[in-house]
Design a protein around this motif. Structure first.
Motif, PDB file in Angstrom:
ATOM      1  N   ARG A   1       0.821  -1.229   0.000  1.00 51.22           N
ATOM      2  CA  ARG A   1       0.000   0.000   0.000  1.00 51.22           C
ATOM      3  C   ARG A   1       0.845   1.266   0.000  1.00 51.22           C
ATOM      4  O   ARG A   1       0.407   2.312  -0.472  1.00 51.22           O
ATOM      5  N   SER A   2       2.054   1.156   0.505  1.00 46.77           N
ATOM      6  CA  SER A   2       2.932   2.338   0.536  1.00 46.77           C
ATOM      7  C   SER A   2       3.242   2.832  -0.884  1.00 46.77           C
ATOM      8  O   SER A   2       3.626   3.986  -1.073  1.00 46.77           O
ATOM      9  N   GLU A   3       3.062   1.973  -1.878  1.00 47.76           N
ATOM     10  CA  GLU A   3       3.333   2.383  -3.269  1.00 47.76           C
ATOM     11  C   GLU A   3       2.252   3.320  -3.822  1.00 47.76           C
ATOM     12  O   GLU A   3       2.434   3.924  -4.872  1.00 47.76           O
ATOM     13  N   ILE A   4       1.126   3.450  -3.131  1.00 46.86           N
ATOM     14  CA  ILE A   4       0.066   4.324  -3.658  1.00 46.86           C
ATOM     15  C   ILE A   4       0.581   5.749  -3.804  1.00 46.86           C
ATOM     16  O   ILE A   4       0.245   6.456  -4.751  1.00 46.86           O
ATOM     17  N   GLN A   5       1.434   6.161  -2.871  1.00 42.31           N
ATOM     18  CA  GLN A   5       1.924   7.542  -2.957  1.00 42.31           C
ATOM     19  C   GLN A   5       3.395   7.648  -3.345  1.00 42.31           C
ATOM     20  O   GLN A   5       4.077   8.602  -2.985  1.00 42.31           O
ATOM     21  N   THR A   6       3.875   6.695  -4.129  1.00 44.89           N
ATOM     22  CA  THR A   6       5.179   6.885  -4.780  1.00 44.89           C
ATOM     23  C   THR A   6       4.908   7.168  -6.254  1.00 44.89           C
ATOM     24  O   THR A   6       3.798   6.930  -6.751  1.00 44.89           O
ATOM     25  N   ASP A   7       5.896   7.678  -6.945  1.00 49.92           N
ATOM     26  CA  ASP A   7       5.816   7.956  -8.386  1.00 49.92           C
ATOM     27  C   ASP A   7       4.797   9.049  -8.732  1.00 49.92           C
ATOM     28  O   ASP A   7       4.342   9.148  -9.868  1.00 49.92           O
ATOM     29  N   VAL A   8       4.437   9.835  -7.726  1.00 48.03           N
ATOM     30  CA  VAL A   8       3.544  10.972  -7.980  1.00 48.03           C
ATOM     31  C   VAL A   8       4.384  12.208  -8.323  1.00 48.03           C
ATOM     32  O   VAL A   8       4.165  12.860  -9.342  1.00 48.03           O
ATOM     33  N   TYR A   9       5.366  12.477  -7.436  1.00 44.19           N
ATOM     34  CA  TYR A   9       6.278  13.611  -7.656  1.00 44.19           C
ATOM     35  C   TYR A   9       7.722  13.124  -7.715  1.00 44.19           C
ATOM     36  O   TYR A   9       8.168  12.404  -6.824  1.00 44.19           O
ATOM     37  N   TRP A  10       8.425  13.530  -8.731  1.00 44.24           N
ATOM     38  CA  TRP A  10       9.842  13.176  -8.867  1.00 44.24           C
ATOM     39  C   TRP A  10      10.622  13.677  -7.660  1.00 44.24           C
ATOM     40  O   TRP A  10      11.460  12.965  -7.114  1.00 44.24           O
ATOM     41  N   GLU A  11      10.341  14.892  -7.248  1.00 45.25           N
ATOM     42  CA  GLU A  11      11.124  15.498  -6.174  1.00 45.25           C
ATOM     43  C   GLU A  11      10.923  14.739  -4.854  1.00 45.25           C
ATOM     44  O   GLU A  11      11.839  14.642  -4.055  1.00 45.25           O
ATOM     45  N   VAL A  12       9.727  14.223  -4.636  1.00 43.91           N
ATOM     46  CA  VAL A  12       9.473  13.461  -3.417  1.00 43.91           C
ATOM     47  C   VAL A  12      10.163  12.102  -3.496  1.00 43.91           C
ATOM     48  O   VAL A  12      10.849  11.672  -2.567  1.00 43.91           O
ATOM     49  N   ASP A  13      10.006  11.430  -4.647  1.00 44.27           N
ATOM     50  CA  ASP A  13      10.638  10.115  -4.818  1.00 44.27           C
ATOM     51  C   ASP A  13      12.147  10.203  -4.640  1.00 44.27           C
ATOM     52  O   ASP A  13      12.784   9.284  -4.144  1.00 44.27           O
ATOM     53  N   ASN A  14      12.719  11.309  -5.091  1.00 43.92           N
ATOM     54  CA  ASN A  14      14.171  11.441  -5.052  1.00 43.92           C
ATOM     55  C   ASN A  14      14.662  12.195  -3.823  1.00 43.92           C
ATOM     56  O   ASN A  14      15.854  12.472  -3.716  1.00 43.92           O
ATOM     57  N   ASP A  15      13.707  12.523  -2.938  1.00 41.86           N
ATOM     58  CA  ASP A  15      14.092  13.051  -1.644  1.00 41.86           C
ATOM     59  C   ASP A  15      15.067  14.218  -1.773  1.00 41.86           C
ATOM     60  O   ASP A  15      16.079  14.285  -1.101  1.00 41.86           O
ATOM     61  N   THR A  16      14.750  15.148  -2.647  1.00 42.85           N
ATOM     62  CA  THR A  16      15.716  16.200  -2.966  1.00 42.85           C
ATOM     63  C   THR A  16      15.850  17.206  -1.835  1.00 42.85           C
ATOM     64  O   THR A  16      14.863  17.616  -1.227  1.00 42.85           O
ATOM     65  N   GLU A  17      17.071  17.609  -1.607  1.00 44.64           N
ATOM     66  CA  GLU A  17      17.362  18.560  -0.551  1.00 44.64           C
ATOM     67  C   GLU A  17      16.765  19.923  -0.907  1.00 44.64           C
ATOM     68  O   GLU A  17      16.906  20.415  -2.006  1.00 44.64           O
ATOM     69  N   GLY A  18      16.091  20.513   0.025  1.00 42.51           N
ATOM     70  CA  GLY A  18      15.574  21.867  -0.196  1.00 42.51           C
ATOM     71  C   GLY A  18      14.331  21.926  -1.063  1.00 42.51           C
ATOM     72  O   GLY A  18      13.736  22.965  -1.239  1.00 42.51           O
ATOM     73  N   LYS A  19      13.939  20.783  -1.603  1.00 47.25           N
ATOM     74  CA  LYS A  19      12.761  20.819  -2.468  1.00 47.25           C
ATOM     75  C   LYS A  19      11.603  20.062  -1.841  1.00 47.25           C
ATOM     76  O   LYS A  19      10.559  19.897  -2.438  1.00 47.25           O
ATOM     77  N   LEU A  20      11.828  19.615  -0.649  1.00 50.45           N
ATOM     78  CA  LEU A  20      10.766  18.856  -0.004  1.00 50.45           C
ATOM     79  C   LEU A  20      10.035  19.690   1.028  1.00 50.45           C
ATOM     80  O   LEU A  20       9.607  19.196   2.049  1.00 50.45           O
ATOM     81  N   LYS A  21       9.916  20.957   0.766  1.00 50.53           N
ATOM     82  CA  LYS A  21       9.214  21.839   1.696  1.00 50.53           C
ATOM     83  C   LYS A  21       7.707  21.687   1.483  1.00 50.53           C
ATOM     84  O   LYS A  21       7.239  21.515   0.363  1.00 50.53           O
ATOM     85  N   GLY A  22       6.995  21.785   2.586  1.00 52.64           N
ATOM     86  CA  GLY A  22       5.539  21.784   2.474  1.00 52.64           C
ATOM     87  C   GLY A  22       4.950  20.391   2.351  1.00 52.64           C
ATOM     88  O   GLY A  22       5.647  19.405   2.164  1.00 52.64           O
ATOM     89  N   THR A  23       3.629  20.354   2.460  1.00 54.96           N
ATOM     90  CA  THR A  23       2.901  19.090   2.370  1.00 54.96           C
ATOM     91  C   THR A  23       2.576  18.804   0.909  1.00 54.96           C
ATOM     92  O   THR A  23       2.054  19.657   0.194  1.00 54.96           O
ATOM     93  N   HIS A  24       2.919  17.587   0.465  1.00 54.55           N
ATOM     94  CA  HIS A  24       2.623  17.196  -0.921  1.00 54.55           C
ATOM     95  C   HIS A  24       1.347  16.363  -1.033  1.00 54.55           C
ATOM     96  O   HIS A  24       0.712  16.331  -2.072  1.00 54.55           O
ATOM     97  N   PHE A  25       1.029  15.658   0.053  1.00 54.62           N
ATOM     98  CA  PHE A  25      -0.129  14.760   0.006  1.00 54.62           C
ATOM     99  C   PHE A  25      -1.100  15.107   1.127  1.00 54.62           C
ATOM    100  O   PHE A  25      -0.688  15.448   2.227  1.00 54.62           O
ATOM    101  N   PHE A  26      -2.363  15.006   0.830  1.00 55.66           N
ATOM    102  CA  PHE A  26      -3.401  15.479   1.757  1.00 55.66           C
ATOM    103  C   PHE A  26      -4.360  14.350   2.097  1.00 55.66           C
ATOM    104  O   PHE A  26      -5.427  14.225   1.512  1.00 55.66           O
ATOM    105  N   ASN A  27      -3.927  13.532   3.040  1.00 53.63           N
ATOM    106  CA  ASN A  27      -4.726  12.338   3.347  1.00 53.63           C
ATOM    107  C   ASN A  27      -5.696  12.529   4.497  1.00 53.63           C
ATOM    108  O   ASN A  27      -6.629  11.754   4.646  1.00 53.63           O
ATOM    109  N   ASP A  28      -5.432  13.551   5.311  1.00 49.74           N
ATOM    110  CA  ASP A  28      -6.268  13.700   6.507  1.00 49.74           C
ATOM    111  C   ASP A  28      -7.614  14.340   6.175  1.00 49.74           C
ATOM    112  O   ASP A  28      -7.698  15.192   5.322  1.00 49.74           O
TER     113      ASP A  28
END
Lengths: 325, 371
Positions: free
Chosen positions: B344-371
């Protein structure tokens, strides 16, 4: 620090990124030889030539899709929509292909494009030219969207958007193009996902984005001077990714919050923000969350009525007095 | 000459004739130069696509495959022939009837079958399904579900080649139903205006879902539309892989050498419904029509007979290859069946390149809104 227009700030960002990366090119209707319908790209074609500044026919679906395909092979196109409303002609390309190609390929590709252009009402161009679709963009996982409220942010966010490896929409505003702000000469970036506290305050938080953040700032000053209410103004800058922490920090400080945006209220950006605040800061709230959005109808043509329809200082103050009671 | 060609600048009006049947395309230079191994590879690919899809149909009917299953059976020689002409800088993109193109570029039956089964071992980790196979490492850019939506993307691939100064072409496949979409017509104008090296391949199987060409297109000679955009075109048959290669080679060479787009219409036929769910396909066409095509133009039989006739293959060798492909398809179904679904953890991979690649300085803010 030089005082430059919002328009000039965006142009500087485009100019600098074109020089920094040979894969950056600008395409859209009238962007090159005509110098841009709103003169955002003025002079860039003369400076950089046909390869980097590309005039397109009026075919949003074709040139948006072409930009997406080219980005798969490493080109970084910046696609201008003369009005963001025209992106509706290219919805399949932008909202299916740009947003989902990465996902549907299991992460085998990415789409580093920027889609930029004005997304605002208030100019008497009628409903079809006055859309503010940042909520629609944000509703598509895979897409990112920013709404700069001033020249400094416009330049910094544009540069961040171009360097980002995901598709980013930059929502500009024709009513801001001619406004001036201080912008440093040295290079800087405004990261996506980082909100900005435009003004600190203690009694009430206004969360806003785009031009509405500037109107909110003005309203905050009036509220302070005439009603003795200390207002904190949070400018989201980036809608997705969203800086929830800065919003929550402010809410925990003032305990009263109102949300201002030009979106139509139903499923607007602020509907999401309101939900997030009640979920994560319920016990910190001393009053219900109120919203000021565009009055819920297609945009009115007649100037006087449209000026009332989209958020203005008077409506913001009226609402703020209610929340602060 | 089995193809009709019209110089786009010519003012004369000519009606495209139905491509003739008799010419021996195997003797055309592009085909004559094929080695024995290369010819066998063409047969192997065609029969491989057939057996793979027959196996996938069984799996679909067993409830192992969800959603839609658009079979390419009857059209195999088109993708096989054209892909066999691809060079290093050539790229390919197609619509949702994409299994044949995927196997032709060299994707494995295992990753394709597993994708249809929705498994983690699928080419898209089970996120795409039958309509969305991708292999960018093989210059294959999908697999796209919305009719004609892939056509401007194909133009973009070719645009990138031109922008980078690379000699190559993009192949953008579409069906006869897609020609009536606005995005395709806009794209034709754009690629001709900008001289972009893309070859559009209309695989005309006569039916856009349940609507025959007669009932969907005012001008039934689809390639003629290129005239309106000052673009070159040709028409050919799609059952003979050598004819496909001969004609497509001209289009692809022109695109690469002269940096010009080309519109190719290939007359072909699908034996099955638009998708397997289209069980009533015999209501909009006759059983006889299907049987006649199978009898005279079946792409598997046509190449088999050609290769036996020219001494490339014996009947026994052809049967052996056929059996190998059946076995490979069977093994792929087993592989798919036994593979796990993604966590199930794969549901939210491959959505954003920057998130998948854990880029420094580009992971600011919330990308996914599950709540």
């Amino acid at each position: 620090m030089p005082l430059i227009t919002y328009r000039e700030a965006i142009k500087q960002a485009l100019d600098e990124e074109i020089q920094r990366d040979e894969n950056v090119c600008i395409m859209g209707e009238e962007v090159a030889q005509y110098n841009g319908a709103y003169k955002v790209t003025e002079g860039l074609w003369e400076k950089h030539g046909d390869k980097r500044l590309i005039d397109t026919p009026i075919s949003e679906a074709a040139f948006s899709g072409l930009a997406i395909g080219a980005s798969m092979l490493g080109i970084r196109p910046v696609v201008e929509m003369m009005f963001m409303s025209f992106s509706y002609v290219a919805i399949d390309q932008l909202f299916n292909n740009a947003s989902f190609c990465r996902y549907m390929s299991g992460g085998l590709m990415n789409v580093p494009i920027v889609v930029r252009g004005p997304a605002n009402g208030g100019t008497s161009v009628g409903a079809t030219h006055s859309h503010t679709p940042e909520n629609m963009v944000a509703n598509h996982p895979g897409l990112k969207v920013v709404c700069p409220s001033n020249a400094y942010d416009a330049k910094g966010l544009m540069k961040a958007a171009i360097r980002d490896n995901d598709p980013v929409f930059v929502m500009e505003n024709t009513l801001l193009y001619g406004e001036k702000w201080e912008v440093p000469e040295e290079e800087y970036i405004v990261e996506l996902g980082v909100a900005n506290v435009l003004k600190e305050g203690t009694d009430l938080t206004i969360v806003s984005h785009g031009r509405c953040a500037m109107i909110s700032l003005q309203a905050a000053k009036t509220l302070e001077e005439e009603h003795d209410i200390s207002v904190e103004v949070v400018d989201l800058r980036s809608i997705r990714p969203l800086d929830e922490e800065t919003i929550l920090k402010s809410v925990r400080k003032t305990h009263r919050v109102m949300l201002v945006e030009e979106n139509k209220p139903f499923c607007g950006v602020d509907a999401q923000i309101s939900h997030m605040i009640q979920l994560k800061a319920f016990d910190d709230l001393d009053a219900p969350i109120h919203r000021v959005s565009a009055i819920d109808a297609p945009n009115f043509y007649s100037k006087e009525l449209e000026d009332w329809q989209i958020p203005n200082e008077e409506r913001i103050i009226e609402c703020a007095l209610k929340v602060a009671e | 000459m089995a193809t009709t060609k019209k110089k786009s600048t010519s003012k004369t009006t000519s009606v495209a004739k139905k491509p003739a049947k008799s010419t021996n395309f195997a003797t055309a230079p592009i085909n004559k130069s094929l080695s024995k191994e290369e010819k066998i590879a063409l047969y192997s690919t065609i029969v491989g696509i057939r057996r793979f899809e027959e196996r996938s149909l069984r799996a679909y009917n067993q409830g192992k495959i969800g959603g839609f299953l658009h079979l390419y059976i009857g059209q195999e020689a088109v993708a096989t022939g054209i892909v066999s002409l691809m060079e290093e800088n050539d790229h390919i993109i197609t619509a949702y009837r994409d299994h044949g193109h995927a196997l032709a570029v060299g994707m494995s039956m295992n990753e394709c079958m597993a994708e249809m089964y929705g498994k983690h071992t699928g080419c898209s980790k089970g996120k795409g399904g039958s309509m969305h196979f991708f292999a960018p490492d093989k210059n294959y850019w999908g697999g796209h579900g919305i009719v004609a939506g892939q056509t401007p993307l194909g133009a973009g691939l070719a645009f990138a080649l031109k922008y980078k100064g690379l000699k190559g072409c993009a192949l953008a496949f579409l069906g006869d139903g897609a020609v009536n979409q606005g995005s395709f017509m806009e794209t034709l104008n754009l690629v001709s205006l900008w001289n972009i090296p893309v070859v559009f391949v209309i695989e005309n199987n006569g039916y856009s879902m349940g609507t025959s060409l007669k009932r969907s297109s005012a001008e039934e000679n689809l390639a003629h539309r290129a005239d309106g955009f000052d673009m070159e075109w040709e028409v050919c048959n799609g059952h003979d892989v050598f004819e496909v290669r001969e004609v497509a080679n001209r289009a692809m060479t022109r695109a690469r050498e002269e940096m010009k787009p080309f519109l190719l219409e290939i007359r072909t036929y699908r034996y099955r419904g638009h998708s397997v769910a289209d069980a009533n396909h015999e209501k909009y066409r006759t059983k006889e029509e299907i049987e006649e095509y199978k009898r005279t133009k079946d792409p598997v039989n046509v190449i088999k007979q050609q290769l036996i006739a020219d001494g490339t293959l014996t009947d026994a060798e052809a049967k052996r290859i056929d059996q190998e492909k059946k076995d490979e398809a069977e093994a792929s179904a087993k592989f798919a069946d036994e593979s796990p679904v993604a966590p199930r953890s794969e549901i939210q991979t491959d959505v954003y390149w920057e998130v998948d690649n854990d880029t420094e300085g580009k992971l600011k803010g919330t990308h996914f809104f599950n709540d």
